[in-house]
Design a protein around this motif. Sequence first.
Motif, PDB file in Angstrom:
ATOM      1  N   LEU A  20      23.350  42.899 157.993  1.00 25.49           N
ATOM      2  CA  LEU A  20      24.668  43.731 157.536  1.00 25.49           C
ATOM      3  C   LEU A  20      25.638  43.947 158.769  1.00 25.49           C
ATOM      4  O   LEU A  20      25.121  44.057 159.941  1.00 25.49           O
ATOM      5  CB  LEU A  20      24.361  45.255 157.150  1.00 25.49           C
ATOM      6  CG  LEU A  20      23.642  45.297 156.009  1.00 25.49           C
ATOM      7  CD1 LEU A  20      23.395  46.699 155.226  1.00 25.49           C
ATOM      8  CD2 LEU A  20      23.831  44.250 154.792  1.00 25.49           C
ATOM      9  N   SER A  21      26.872  43.591 158.636  1.00 18.39           N
ATOM     10  CA  SER A  21      27.984  43.911 159.514  1.00 18.39           C
ATOM     11  C   SER A  21      28.663  44.914 159.272  1.00 18.39           C
ATOM     12  O   SER A  21      29.222  44.893 158.222  1.00 18.39           O
ATOM     13  CB  SER A  21      28.579  42.351 159.834  1.00 18.39           C
ATOM     14  OG  SER A  21      27.687  41.606 160.112  1.00 18.39           O
ATOM     15  N   CYS A  22      29.052  45.525 160.460  1.00 16.12           N
ATOM     16  CA  CYS A  22      30.448  46.512 160.065  1.00 16.12           C
ATOM     17  C   CYS A  22      31.446  46.397 161.013  1.00 16.12           C
ATOM     18  O   CYS A  22      31.194  46.613 162.194  1.00 16.12           O
ATOM     19  CB  CYS A  22      29.748  47.948 159.922  1.00 16.12           C
ATOM     20  SG  CYS A  22      31.068  49.288 159.858  1.00 16.12           S
ATOM     21  N   ALA A  23      32.588  45.810 160.739  1.00 17.68           N
ATOM     22  CA  ALA A  23      33.809  45.749 161.461  1.00 17.68           C
ATOM     23  C   ALA A  23      34.607  47.002 161.505  1.00 17.68           C
ATOM     24  O   ALA A  23      35.180  47.443 160.454  1.00 17.68           O
ATOM     25  CB  ALA A  23      34.468  44.395 161.215  1.00 17.68           C
ATOM     26  N   ALA A  24      34.904  47.548 162.876  1.00 23.18           N
ATOM     27  CA  ALA A  24      35.900  48.705 162.909  1.00 23.18           C
ATOM     28  C   ALA A  24      37.263  48.449 163.417  1.00 23.18           C
ATOM     29  O   ALA A  24      37.169  47.386 164.055  1.00 23.18           O
ATOM     30  CB  ALA A  24      35.055  49.690 163.709  1.00 23.18           C
ATOM     31  N   SER A  25      38.034  49.092 162.907  1.00 21.00           N
ATOM     32  CA  SER A  25      39.492  48.811 163.574  1.00 21.00           C
ATOM     33  C   SER A  25      40.168  50.377 163.436  1.00 21.00           C
ATOM     34  O   SER A  25      39.784  51.105 162.909  1.00 21.00           O
ATOM     35  CB  SER A  25      40.228  47.834 162.624  1.00 21.00           C
ATOM     36  OG  SER A  25      40.404  48.432 161.480  1.00 21.00           O
ATOM     37  N   GLY A  26      41.360  50.387 164.277  1.00 18.29           N
ATOM     38  CA  GLY A  26      41.949  51.443 164.248  1.00 18.29           C
ATOM     39  C   GLY A  26      41.840  52.366 165.549  1.00 18.29           C
ATOM     40  O   GLY A  26      41.512  51.853 166.618  1.00 18.29           O
ATOM     41  N   SER A  27      41.590  53.669 165.390  1.00 20.94           N
ATOM     42  CA  SER A  27      41.369  54.399 166.600  1.00 20.94           C
ATOM     43  C   SER A  27      39.857  54.366 167.007  1.00 20.94           C
ATOM     44  O   SER A  27      39.440  55.622 166.998  1.00 20.94           O
ATOM     45  CB  SER A  27      42.044  55.854 166.312  1.00 20.94           C
ATOM     46  OG  SER A  27      43.514  55.974 166.016  1.00 20.94           O
ATOM     47  N   ILE A  28      39.350  53.502 167.232  1.00 17.97           N
ATOM     48  CA  ILE A  28      38.095  53.219 167.746  1.00 17.97           C
ATOM     49  C   ILE A  28      37.702  54.038 168.971  1.00 17.97           C
ATOM     50  O   ILE A  28      36.566  54.376 168.971  1.00 17.97           O
ATOM     51  CB  ILE A  28      37.551  51.751 167.920  1.00 17.97           C
ATOM     52  CG1 ILE A  28      38.079  51.178 166.663  1.00 17.97           C
ATOM     53  CG2 ILE A  28      36.251  51.740 168.420  1.00 17.97           C
ATOM     54  CD1 ILE A  28      37.781  49.756 167.017  1.00 17.97           C
ATOM     55  N   PHE A  29      38.553  54.111 169.725  1.00 17.84           N
ATOM     56  CA  PHE A  29      38.263  55.197 171.042  1.00 17.84           C
ATOM     57  C   PHE A  29      37.935  56.612 170.869  1.00 17.84           C
ATOM     58  O   PHE A  29      37.051  57.159 171.718  1.00 17.84           O
ATOM     59  CB  PHE A  29      39.605  55.059 171.995  1.00 17.84           C
ATOM     60  CG  PHE A  29      40.931  55.770 171.369  1.00 17.84           C
ATOM     61  CD1 PHE A  29      41.411  54.886 170.630  1.00 17.84           C
ATOM     62  CD2 PHE A  29      40.811  56.983 171.655  1.00 17.84           C
ATOM     63  CE1 PHE A  29      42.656  55.662 170.093  1.00 17.84           C
ATOM     64  CE2 PHE A  29      42.103  57.712 171.104  1.00 17.84           C
ATOM     65  CZ  PHE A  29      42.886  56.987 170.445  1.00 17.84           C
ATOM     66  N   THR A  30      38.007  57.002 169.764  1.00 19.50           N
ATOM     67  CA  THR A  30      37.715  58.254 169.236  1.00 19.50           C
ATOM     68  C   THR A  30      36.259  58.462 168.807  1.00 19.50           C
ATOM     69  O   THR A  30      35.850  59.567 168.386  1.00 19.50           O
ATOM     70  CB  THR A  30      38.660  58.894 168.118  1.00 19.50           C
ATOM     71  OG1 THR A  30      38.381  58.062 166.950  1.00 19.50           O
ATOM     72  CG2 THR A  30      40.259  58.750 168.353  1.00 19.50           C
ATOM     73  N   ILE A  31      35.718  57.284 168.642  1.00 23.39           N
ATOM     74  CA  ILE A  31      34.336  57.415 167.908  1.00 23.39           C
ATOM     75  C   ILE A  31      33.189  57.445 169.056  1.00 23.39           C
ATOM     76  O   ILE A  31      33.226  56.723 169.615  1.00 23.39           O
ATOM     77  CB  ILE A  31      34.159  55.990 167.037  1.00 23.39           C
ATOM     78  CG1 ILE A  31      35.133  56.001 165.921  1.00 23.39           C
ATOM     79  CG2 ILE A  31      32.780  55.797 166.445  1.00 23.39           C
ATOM     80  CD1 ILE A  31      35.194  57.223 164.948  1.00 23.39           C
ATOM     81  N   TYR A  32      32.234  58.481 168.692  1.00 25.68           N
ATOM     82  CA  TYR A  32      31.074  58.599 169.344  1.00 25.68           C
ATOM     83  C   TYR A  32      29.931  57.860 169.027  1.00 25.68           C
ATOM     84  O   TYR A  32      29.132  57.443 169.538  1.00 25.68           O
ATOM     85  CB  TYR A  32      30.897  60.220 169.342  1.00 25.68           C
ATOM     86  CG  TYR A  32      29.568  60.409 169.900  1.00 25.68           C
ATOM     87  CD1 TYR A  32      28.543  61.047 169.101  1.00 25.68           C
ATOM     88  CD2 TYR A  32      29.001  60.143 171.354  1.00 25.68           C
ATOM     89  CE1 TYR A  32      27.237  61.378 169.553  1.00 25.68           C
ATOM     90  CE2 TYR A  32      27.728  60.365 171.660  1.00 25.68           C
ATOM     91  CZ  TYR A  32      26.775  61.193 171.025  1.00 25.68           C
ATOM     92  OH  TYR A  32      25.489  61.225 171.366  1.00 25.68           O
ATOM     93  N   VAL A  33      29.884  57.752 167.645  1.00 24.95           N
ATOM     94  CA  VAL A  33      28.503  57.412 167.081  1.00 24.95           C
ATOM     95  C   VAL A  33      28.733  56.516 165.935  1.00 24.95           C
ATOM     96  O   VAL A  33      29.607  56.920 165.000  1.00 24.95           O
ATOM     97  CB  VAL A  33      27.285  58.409 166.802  1.00 24.95           C
ATOM     98  CG1 VAL A  33      27.891  59.291 165.683  1.00 24.95           C
ATOM     99  CG2 VAL A  33      26.106  57.805 166.128  1.00 24.95           C
ATOM    100  N   MET A  34      28.113  55.318 165.446  1.00 22.77           N
ATOM    101  CA  MET A  34      28.224  54.751 164.282  1.00 22.77           C
ATOM    102  C   MET A  34      26.911  54.329 163.674  1.00 22.77           C
ATOM    103  O   MET A  34      25.885  54.285 164.193  1.00 22.77           O
ATOM    104  CB  MET A  34      28.795  53.259 164.448  1.00 22.77           C
ATOM    105  CG  MET A  34      30.283  53.396 164.924  1.00 22.77           C
ATOM    106  SD  MET A  34      31.012  51.799 165.132  1.00 22.77           S
ATOM    107  CE  MET A  34      31.109  51.445 163.661  1.00 22.77           C
ATOM    108  N   GLY A  35      26.959  54.177 162.232  1.00 20.45           N
ATOM    109  CA  GLY A  35      25.682  54.382 161.960  1.00 20.45           C
ATOM    110  C   GLY A  35      25.523  53.539 160.496  1.00 20.45           C
ATOM    111  O   GLY A  35      26.831  53.448 159.916  1.00 20.45           O
ATOM    112  N   TRP A  36      24.565  53.415 159.947  1.00 18.03           N
ATOM    113  CA  TRP A  36      24.192  52.873 158.535  1.00 18.03           C
ATOM    114  C   TRP A  36      23.715  54.043 157.483  1.00 18.03           C
ATOM    115  O   TRP A  36      22.599  54.776 158.065  1.00 18.03           O
ATOM    116  CB  TRP A  36      23.579  51.632 158.521  1.00 18.03           C
ATOM    117  CG  TRP A  36      24.167  50.571 159.141  1.00 18.03           C
ATOM    118  CD1 TRP A  36      23.980  50.141 160.552  1.00 18.03           C
ATOM    119  CD2 TRP A  36      25.222  49.522 158.391  1.00 18.03           C
ATOM    120  NE1 TRP A  36      24.931  48.913 160.502  1.00 18.03           N
ATOM    121  CE2 TRP A  36      25.713  48.765 159.536  1.00 18.03           C
ATOM    122  CE3 TRP A  36      25.509  49.462 157.126  1.00 18.03           C
ATOM    123  CZ2 TRP A  36      26.480  47.675 159.105  1.00 18.03           C
ATOM    124  CZ3 TRP A  36      26.431  48.616 156.712  1.00 18.03           C
ATOM    125  CH2 TRP A  36      26.965  47.777 157.758  1.00 18.03           C
TER     126      TRP A  36
END
Length: 118
Positions: A20-36
């Motif tokens: 699985l892939s998850c492409a992020a866009s926008g204010s990415i600099f605000t993100i600390y953690v990503m997950g499934w």
Amino acid sequence: QVQLVESGGGLVQPGGSLRLSCAASGSIFTIYVMGWYRQAPGKQRELVATISSGGRTNYADSVKGRFTISRDNAKNTVYLQMNSLKPEDTAVYYCGAGKTRPYPPDYWGQGTQVTVSS
């Protein structure tokens, strides 16, 4: 705001693999953690795996040793490699992004269906 778009779901036989892939866009600099995360019919949504901005990973016990979460910062993309899939892995898989904590995340993707069946 952060937008998340998942891809890569589908139908696979028991013992098979999917990524699985998850492409992020926008204010990415605000993100600390990503997950499934995943939600099976009739069940609550549950955390599957997370990865912090520093690369620290965390997995649910049910997927340890079978799933691997990774990220490509240049592409703003997070992946979930799923091996040795079982029928009980069948669910809608969601990508999430959190500004301070992994659950619940602040942003959700639309979800992608994973079905493990012979």
